[in-house]
Write an enzyme that holds these catalytic residues in place. Sequence first.
Site, PDB file in Angstrom:
ATOM      1  N   ASP A   6      26.357 -12.908  94.951  1.00  0.00           N
ATOM      2  CA  ASP A   6      26.332 -12.013  96.097  1.00  0.00           C
ATOM      3  C   ASP A   6      25.861 -12.808  97.307  1.00  0.00           C
ATOM      4  O   ASP A   6      24.825 -13.490  97.241  1.00  0.00           O
ATOM      5  CB  ASP A   6      25.386 -10.841  95.846  1.00  0.00           C
ATOM      6  N   ASP A  36      31.708   2.326  92.970  1.00  0.00           N
ATOM      7  CA  ASP A  36      30.256   2.278  92.851  1.00  0.00           C
ATOM      8  C   ASP A  36      29.717   3.694  92.972  1.00  0.00           C
ATOM      9  O   ASP A  36      30.157   4.454  93.843  1.00  0.00           O
ATOM     10  CB  ASP A  36      29.660   1.401  93.955  1.00  0.00           C
TER      11      ASP A  36
END
Length: 236
Positions: A8, A127
């Site tokens: 990330d 998500d």
Amino acid sequence: MIIYPAIDLKQGNAVRLSKGEMSSAKIYSHTPWDLAQNFQDMGATWLHVVDLDGAFAGEPLNLKTIKAIVKHTNLNVQVGGGIRDEERIKTYLDMGVTRVILGSVALKDPDFVKKMAQKYPIVVGIDAKDGYVATEGWADVSKIKASDLALKFADAGVCGIICTDISKDGMLGGVNVDFTLEIAHASGVETIASGGVSGFDDILCLKNTKEISGVIVGKAYYEGKIDLKYAFSQVL
């Protein structure tokens, strides 16, 4: 079962968050391309990259770093974060990225995603908080159930769906297997689990379900909870 090590990106650094909170970012590497090379040396064939800055801004902001990752490895790289139009999809694919993840736009404009899936290698990112889809870097929670959104892509030609239980992400508390299976059953496409991996047992549990095709591993590796070299040797 494919294991996807995760990188990330925040301001060019490899970081991990807890429950998607940017304020919780912990830096693990200032040279993410070296980290990617390490994953390749361990036996990885795929890499999962998220432009966190891009996810919040709605446009890619770590292109230079992602380009370096692609250049320095032979990994298949899937990238997400702030990709909302065809031009940006093409930018990543022209850079050498293997496939592109569409998240927020999948909720807002599923027809666009379906159209792109007919032309490019697209993965849908779903998500969820408490079962409901979250977008814009997880800052906004909709009233749409994650399984209902997954159903929309059942016959869309997408390469797969990545589903993340945000409450589990970065917490090392175990994967929400039931949620992942719910997405897999609703969509009927390859489903990749994300969020909460705490060790190799979680990966074995997912592998034994048969319906789940992959798992993303982030903080469990960075915090020394899992030997990825061993994991790769066991699942390939």
